[in-house]
Each structure stands twice: as C-alpha cells, then as structure tokens.
Write an enzyme that holds these catalytic residues in place. Structure first.
Site, PDB file in Angstrom:
ATOM      1  N   CYS A   1       0.771  -1.167   0.093  1.00  0.00           N
ATOM      2  CA  CYS A   1      -0.058  -0.103   0.163  1.00  0.00           C
ATOM      3  C   CYS A   1       0.908   1.269  -0.076  1.00  0.00           C
ATOM      4  O   CYS A   1       0.206   2.380  -0.052  1.00  0.00           O
ATOM      5  CB  CYS A   1      -0.895  -0.066   1.206  1.00  0.00           C
TER       6      CYS A   1
ATOM      7  N   HIS B   1      -2.038   7.636   6.810  1.00  0.00           N
ATOM      8  CA  HIS B   1      -2.449   6.330   6.375  1.00  0.00           C
ATOM      9  C   HIS B   1      -3.938   5.887   6.830  1.00  0.00           C
ATOM     10  O   HIS B   1      -4.573   5.528   5.989  1.00  0.00           O
ATOM     11  CB  HIS B   1      -1.366   5.380   6.613  1.00  0.00           C
TER      12      HIS B   1
ATOM     13  N   GLU C   1      -0.101   5.159  14.365  1.00  0.00           N
ATOM     14  CA  GLU C   1       0.123   6.142  13.666  1.00  0.00           C
ATOM     15  C   GLU C   1      -0.192   7.567  14.244  1.00  0.00           C
ATOM     16  O   GLU C   1       0.500   8.603  14.236  1.00  0.00           O
ATOM     17  CB  GLU C   1      -0.715   6.463  12.155  1.00  0.00           C
TER      18      GLU C   1
ATOM     19  N   LYS D   1      -9.071   7.845   3.726  1.00  0.00           N
ATOM     20  CA  LYS D   1      -9.829   6.665   3.294  1.00  0.00           C
ATOM     21  C   LYS D   1     -11.118   6.726   3.890  1.00  0.00           C
ATOM     22  O   LYS D   1     -11.818   5.592   3.534  1.00  0.00           O
ATOM     23  CB  LYS D   1      -8.594   5.684   4.053  1.00  0.00           C
TER      24      LYS D   1
ATOM     25  N   HIS E   1      -9.577   2.277   1.059  1.00  0.00           N
ATOM     26  CA  HIS E   1      -8.401   2.073   0.792  1.00  0.00           C
ATOM     27  C   HIS E   1      -8.028   1.371  -0.716  1.00  0.00           C
ATOM     28  O   HIS E   1      -8.311   0.504  -1.012  1.00  0.00           O
ATOM     29  CB  HIS E   1      -7.596   0.886   1.832  1.00  0.00           C
TER      30      HIS E   1
ATOM     31  N   PHE F   1       1.815  -3.567   3.865  1.00  0.00           N
ATOM     32  CA  PHE F   1       1.994  -5.023   4.445  1.00  0.00           C
ATOM     33  C   PHE F   1       3.616  -5.390   3.918  1.00  0.00           C
ATOM     34  O   PHE F   1       4.056  -5.023   3.007  1.00  0.00           O
ATOM     35  CB  PHE F   1       1.304  -6.082   3.601  1.00  0.00           C
TER      36      PHE F   1
END
Length: 420
Positions: A166, A306, A317, A338, A343, A406
């Site tokens: 991502c 994110h 985060e 998002k 996403h 990931f």
C-alpha cells in the site's frame, strides 16, 4: 551536486468518488462516502458485501473494444488517470523531448481480475487441455500500466513499477522526484492503480480479518480513529501526478501547482501485516521526509495520514505523529481521506498525494468522516485535530502524506506551495 527543484504540473484521478480530479475533489471536501454494495460480482457468500468501487467508468472513452480486451481493468484505470494528467498539464507532445519523459507507475497487486478469470477458466475446462489467452501474462503483470502509458505517448525515459504494497505509489512519486532532481529526466508521470475488488481480493482480506464487515451501513464502515472501527474498506482506482523539473516547466509555460520538496522511506521490520505498535517505522519515515525536505516540524500544516480504520494501525500512527511533532502536533490538521475513498491499496499513495496537492492549492483540509461522539478510543489523543466530519479552511503551505504497506513498508512525501 546541486539538486534540481521538482514541481507538480498535472493531476489525474479515477476514484470511487469521481472519474476526474474536479469531481473527485468536490466530493472529498464535501465528505462524501464512496462505499456501497459490491456490484462487480455476487459477494453475498462473503463476510463483507461492500466496497468503494469506481462507478460509471467507460473504457470506450479511452480505448476501442479490441484494445480494451488487452488490458486488465487496473491498467485501464491507470491509462485514464494518465490521460487526464497529461491534459491537465497542457503538454504539447510535439514540442517536448520524449526521451527525457518517464513513467513510474505502481500497483500493489496488479491484474488480479485477469489472473482469477484465466485460472478459473483453466480449472473449469482442464479436461479439454490447457487453454490460456495470449494476453494473460501481459494483462496481469504489475508493471504493464507503466509500459502502456509510455507506448501510448512515446515516452522513452525511466519506465518501471514500484511494489511496496500500500506504499507503492508513494514510492513511485519519491522515485520520480529523485530521478528528476538528479537530472535524469525532465518529466515523469508517477502514480499507481489498483482493481482488486474481486472474489480473490475480497476473500483474501476477509481471511486476514483486515476489512470491515459492517454490512448494515457501508457508508459509515470506514471510521478511522473511532473505537468501533473494525477494519478498512476496499477501494479501487488510479492516481497520476506529472512531476517536472522546475526550469523545464517554466520554459514551456506550465501551470505549476505546487512543489515536491522531500520524501522518506523506512521499514517497520516487525510483522508481515501489522504495523509496529509504537509506530517506529512511521516515526522514522516522517523524520526522514522532513530531513530530506530541509523542513522543521513547525513547517507542516497538514498530514494526510495512512489512517486505514484498523484497530492497531490508527493507534500506532497517532502515537508516531505525537512522538515526531511533539507540541506542534496539536497545531496540525490531520485527516484520513480513506474514510471516504476506502483503501485503494497500491493506488492509495498517489490519490492521497493528489488530495495533499489540492489542499495546498486551495487552503482547505478534507475531513475524516464517520466519527460520532461517544466513540472515542481511550488509546487515542483527541486533542489532536483529526478534522472530523467537516472540511476546515486554513492556510496550507506544506502537507505531508503517509502510506504504509504489508511487509512493513513505509513512505512519506511532502509537498508545499510553489514560490519562485
């Protein structure tokens, strides 16, 4: 050597909130959710029945039927976004040096729809012997979008795909930024595309328990920084930015949208899918982006986080932002777009970089939607300004965009208002 300055001169987007940058931006600042029931296939047997799909995409606007058959839908989205970016940048293909124009375009997964269709057909008909489309491999591979964009316009500069889950399209933007400031290209089309809302994509993320199962209310399922969040909402689409060397842009009379001033990369080195609980990699990547840009923590006005609406990721985060920015963190605006787009996986960084550019241009912070009073997570500091539910006007000189993937891949890019 003296590094060259790099500016943004064009934008293009295919998203769950609109298939052009103006429509997309209008929906973003108005807090519109792109989520709804999945229409690409029958998802009734899955744990999750909804996603943020691209709507009303018409391939015939970009390709004839014969050409479209050679392209996975993720590549179609990429080409469409690149076309808008080219037109937005007002590039005269007859006057630029195409040898000095590159394409760095990412995908986290690539042509998964093509893969599923071809393998599915094989197993359903294997008694008849193997039969595959000659376009199977070139439709599926994750680098092919960059190749098609270059072929379409005759660009001979650097051409490849970045793959960091991502974080992929933020990596693409940072690579493009570095090539141009090192004098290795005049202009690069940078971005990412993804179209993973398929049975395999949905089933795989369901098996990971990574995505929301709030089937009774898809529009409110992506709820970053809420206690009741239960995973991200899958999205799809593409984003493209035209990055250009400043003097080259000035010489051709380009409309300069903003300047790219820094990028950072890091690894969590912690877990296959989970973020570091203390936000170690997130801290490092923001610090490196700031250092690369030569900026202080007080220079950042907005962070497009994110913020995926996952139980662990949002907490880590938020902690990382407090650790990096200290007391300055409370003066920032933070938002997770998002909450509206879902996403977009490998395309997320490009689409969110576009949002960051538009925030700088328009002096407006898009909201984090779906927060309700009483849904506070005790592990999150709500003295931070998450720009909940409503866009906020403020001067945005500099914006930072975070993407994490990931494998522990982290990438951050910083854009600021252009000044001569």
């Amino acid at each position: 050597m003296e590094l060259k300055r790099v500016v943004v001169t064009g934008l293009g987007a295919i998203t769950p909130l609109g298939n052009s940058v103006p429509v997309f931006w209008e929906n973003v600042i108005n807090g519109v959710s792109g989520a709804g029931p999945i229409t690409h296939f029958d998802a009734s047997a899955f744990k999750t029945h909804f996603a943020c799909e691209v709507k009303d995409f018409d391939p015939s606007k970009y390709f004839d039927r014969k050409e479209a058959r050679k392209l996975d839908i993720y590549a179609q989205y990429a080409i469409a976004a690149a076309k808008e970016a080219l037109e937005n940048a007002k590039i005269d293909l007859d006057t630029i040096d195409k040898d000095e124009v590159g394409v760095i375009f990412s995908a986290g997964i690539g042509g998964i729809q093509t893969f599923e269709q071809e393998i599915g057909y094989y197993y359903a008909n294997k008694e008849q012997g193997p039969k595959f489309s000659p376009f199977f491999i070139p439709k599926m591979i994750s680098d092919i979008a960059a190749g098609h964009i270059a072929i379409m316009y005759g660009f001979h500069g650097p051409n490849y795909s970045t793959a960091s889950a991502c974080a992929s399209s933020t990596n693409a933007i940072i690579d493009a930024f570095n090539y141009i400031r090192l004098g290795k290209a005049n202009m690069i089309f940078a971005g990412g595309a993804e179209a993973a809302i398929t049975p395999g994509g949905l089933g795989g993320f369901n098996a990971l328990t990574a995505i929301s199962t709030r089937n009774d209310s898809p529009e409110t399922a992506s709820r970053p920084f809420c206690k009741s969040r239960d995973g991200f909402v899958m999205g799809e689409g593409a984003g493209c930015l035209v990055l250009e060397e400043l003097d080259h842009a000035i010489a051709r009379g380009a409309n300069i949208l903003c300047e790219v001033v820094g990028g950072g990369l890091s690894a969590d080195a912690y877990h296959m899918t989970a973020t570091h609980p203390e936000g170690l990699g997130a801290k490092l990547v923001m610090q490196r982006a700031l250092k690369d840009a030569g900026l202080s923590i007080a220079d950042i006005d907005y962070i497009n986080v994110h913020g995926t609406s996952t139980p662990v990721g949002d907490i880590s985060e938020a902690k990382a932002i407090k650790d990096v920015f200290g007391e300055e963190a409370y003066k920032l605006n933070i938002s997770s777009t998002k909450s509206m787009t879902g996403h977009l996986l490998g395309a997320a960084g490009a689409v969110e970089a576009i949002i960051s550019v538009l925030s700088v241009i328009n002096d407006i912070i898009p909201p984090t939607i779906n927060f309700t009073e009483g849904d506070e997570d005790p592990e999150i500091d709500y003295n931070l300004n998450f720009t909940f539910n409503k866009a906020q006007k403020r001067v945005v000189n500099t914006a930072l965009s975070n993407t994490f993937g990931f494998g522990g891949h982290n990438a951050s890019v910083i854009v600021k208002k252009y000044a001569k």
